[in-house]
Enzyme design. Sequence first.
Site, PDB file in Angstrom:
ATOM      1  N   HIS A 119      -6.124  -0.043   4.797  1.00 27.94           N
ATOM      2  CA  HIS A 119      -6.334   0.407   6.181  1.00 27.94           C
ATOM      3  C   HIS A 119      -7.323  -0.512   6.922  1.00 27.94           C
ATOM      4  O   HIS A 119      -6.941  -1.494   7.496  1.00 27.94           O
ATOM      5  CB  HIS A 119      -6.767   1.875   6.248  1.00 27.94           C
ATOM      6  CG  HIS A 119      -5.853   2.796   5.489  1.00 27.94           C
ATOM      7  ND1 HIS A 119      -4.657   3.212   6.006  1.00 27.94           N
ATOM      8  CD2 HIS A 119      -5.935   3.328   4.247  1.00 27.94           C
ATOM      9  CE1 HIS A 119      -4.057   3.987   5.112  1.00 27.94           C
ATOM     10  NE2 HIS A 119      -4.802   4.067   4.042  1.00 27.94           N
ATOM     11  N   HIS A 148      -9.890   1.175  -0.332  1.00 26.83           N
ATOM     12  CA  HIS A 148      -9.676   1.995   0.866  1.00 26.83           C
ATOM     13  C   HIS A 148     -10.985   2.034   1.648  1.00 26.83           C
ATOM     14  O   HIS A 148     -11.982   2.557   1.138  1.00 26.83           O
ATOM     15  CB  HIS A 148      -9.340   3.433   0.484  1.00 26.83           C
ATOM     16  CG  HIS A 148      -7.917   3.685   0.135  1.00 26.83           C
ATOM     17  ND1 HIS A 148      -7.352   3.278  -1.035  1.00 26.83           N
ATOM     18  CD2 HIS A 148      -6.934   4.340   0.816  1.00 26.83           C
ATOM     19  CE1 HIS A 148      -6.086   3.661  -1.076  1.00 26.83           C
ATOM     20  NE2 HIS A 148      -5.798   4.313   0.035  1.00 26.83           N
ATOM     21  N   GLU A 192     -10.983   3.429   7.228  1.00 32.95           N
ATOM     22  CA  GLU A 192      -9.788   4.156   7.676  1.00 32.95           C
ATOM     23  C   GLU A 192     -10.254   5.237   8.645  1.00 32.95           C
ATOM     24  O   GLU A 192     -10.190   5.047   9.856  1.00 32.95           O
ATOM     25  CB  GLU A 192      -9.061   4.761   6.467  1.00 32.95           C
ATOM     26  CG  GLU A 192      -7.802   5.539   6.825  1.00 32.95           C
ATOM     27  CD  GLU A 192      -7.143   6.192   5.612  1.00 32.95           C
ATOM     28  OE1 GLU A 192      -7.728   6.182   4.522  1.00 32.95           O
ATOM     29  OE2 GLU A 192      -6.012   6.719   5.759  1.00 32.95           O
ATOM     30  N   HIS A 207       1.138   4.978  -2.447  1.00 32.46           N
ATOM     31  CA  HIS A 207       0.646   5.765  -3.581  1.00 32.46           C
ATOM     32  C   HIS A 207       1.836   6.351  -4.318  1.00 32.46           C
ATOM     33  O   HIS A 207       2.685   6.995  -3.699  1.00 32.46           O
ATOM     34  CB  HIS A 207      -0.251   6.897  -3.081  1.00 32.46           C
ATOM     35  CG  HIS A 207      -1.509   6.399  -2.419  1.00 32.46           C
ATOM     36  ND1 HIS A 207      -2.717   6.354  -3.068  1.00 32.46           N
ATOM     37  CD2 HIS A 207      -1.727   5.874  -1.182  1.00 32.46           C
ATOM     38  CE1 HIS A 207      -3.640   5.849  -2.251  1.00 32.46           C
ATOM     39  NE2 HIS A 207      -3.063   5.548  -1.098  1.00 32.46           N
ATOM     40  N   GLY A 221      -9.775   9.428   0.094  1.00 38.25           N
ATOM     41  CA  GLY A 221     -10.807   9.403   1.119  1.00 38.25           C
ATOM     42  C   GLY A 221     -11.273   7.977   1.276  1.00 38.25           C
ATOM     43  O   GLY A 221     -10.830   7.077   0.578  1.00 38.25           O
ATOM     44  N   ASP A 274       2.110   4.160   2.751  1.00 37.53           N
ATOM     45  CA  ASP A 274       1.013   4.991   2.233  1.00 37.53           C
ATOM     46  C   ASP A 274       1.521   6.191   1.426  1.00 37.53           C
ATOM     47  O   ASP A 274       1.494   6.149   0.205  1.00 37.53           O
ATOM     48  CB  ASP A 274       0.098   5.443   3.385  1.00 37.53           C
ATOM     49  CG  ASP A 274      -1.335   5.725   2.947  1.00 37.53           C
ATOM     50  OD1 ASP A 274      -1.670   5.406   1.791  1.00 37.53           O
ATOM     51  OD2 ASP A 274      -2.115   6.250   3.767  1.00 37.53           O
ATOM     52  N   HIS A 281       0.843  -1.210   0.000  1.00 41.85           N
ATOM     53  CA  HIS A 281       0.000   0.000   0.000  1.00 41.85           C
ATOM     54  C   HIS A 281       0.873   1.254   0.000  1.00 41.85           C
ATOM     55  O   HIS A 281       1.278   1.748   1.043  1.00 41.85           O
ATOM     56  CB  HIS A 281      -0.952   0.004   1.206  1.00 41.85           C
ATOM     57  CG  HIS A 281      -2.009   1.067   1.121  1.00 41.85           C
ATOM     58  ND1 HIS A 281      -3.361   0.796   1.205  1.00 41.85           N
ATOM     59  CD2 HIS A 281      -1.926   2.405   0.949  1.00 41.85           C
ATOM     60  CE1 HIS A 281      -4.049   1.919   1.088  1.00 41.85           C
ATOM     61  NE2 HIS A 281      -3.186   2.923   0.937  1.00 41.85           N
TER      62      HIS A 281
END
Length: 360
Positions: free
Chosen positions: A240, A216, A219, A16, A187, A298, A14
């Site tokens: 998450h 996602h 979270e 980005h 989000g 992340d 995970h």
Amino acid sequence: MSIAEQFPYKIELHVHLDGAIRTETIVETAKRRNIHFPWETIEELKTHLVMSAPPYHLGALLEKFHTFMPVVAGDRDAIHQIAYEFCEDCKKHDVFYTEARYSPQLFANKMSDGSKPPYAHTEGDITPREVVNIICNAFEKGSQDFGVKVKSILCCVEHAPEWSNEVLELCKEFKPRGVVAIDIACGDLDPDVPHKELHTRAFQLAAQYGIHRTVHAGESGPAAGVRLALDEMHAERIGHGYKVVDDAELYERCRRENIHFEVCPLSSVKTGSVPDDLDKHPLHRFINDEVNFSINTDDPIVLDNDLTSDYEMVMKMGLDKEHVIATIFHAARSCFAPPEEKKQILAELVKVYGEKYMKM
Ligand code: NI
């Protein structure tokens, strides 16, 4: 032995790509493209970007992306450079297998439906498809040059359901070039998001086409997001998912079905997604209940972390070396690499850490 030396073979599931850009590449690119940018040095930009003081929340972290994405979006060389440097950074931190995720639309300067690009200032010829092509090229070259395996996950964006079908099509087309899965990001998955059926449909088709799914969810949003991800989007992994512990029945189900949770320790704190008291972090439940989870960074550009520093953080929280190695094996078993490649990764892990973790 330093923490880095204790874990000479890491896996990350995970991260980005746009959250892992080097700060210096942004500063350099702004200068090269003559983009007006208030932060002229790496230090100034870093100070601005890194989340340093509470109160922390997810929205504040995502806001930071608006600062630097316009600098790199729609620039062929910058997109290539970012992805190539990502591979070099994997090697630097002994991350030998990773799946980096991004939204093709957010890097584009020409949208397929003729709408205004989300970040690029001027329009050009870099479509979302071309973004994926550039990044696949860079990952292929970088993987070769640095002896790592870097795959891609393409992200739908929660507030832009109209992009989801194109993301699905790109996952299909670029599967032979290392695109391994579809995700939904920006989000949390909100059960009440308008037009979420466009997301849901893309994920249902992904399942039919044999494209892997991660979502996602749970979270900063409720456990219900995790349920939606599993029931309606056929998620195999949850990004998450900390809030799953609030719903005992759902939590039991995730354990039973061996759902993988992509835990991002520092991120979970800096988005305000977990209790301030780290003794109450869901990670402790996950360890005690032998939940299938991995440790991930992340968004290093806004968190100022790397995989070693996140390992260090969980060790300070009470996990020992064996726990961390077990999470690396979990990551290998739950990664989206083709079966043959997965077998090879597990064999390499056994060589480095020993046979006993295969049973853990
Ligand atoms: Ni994320």
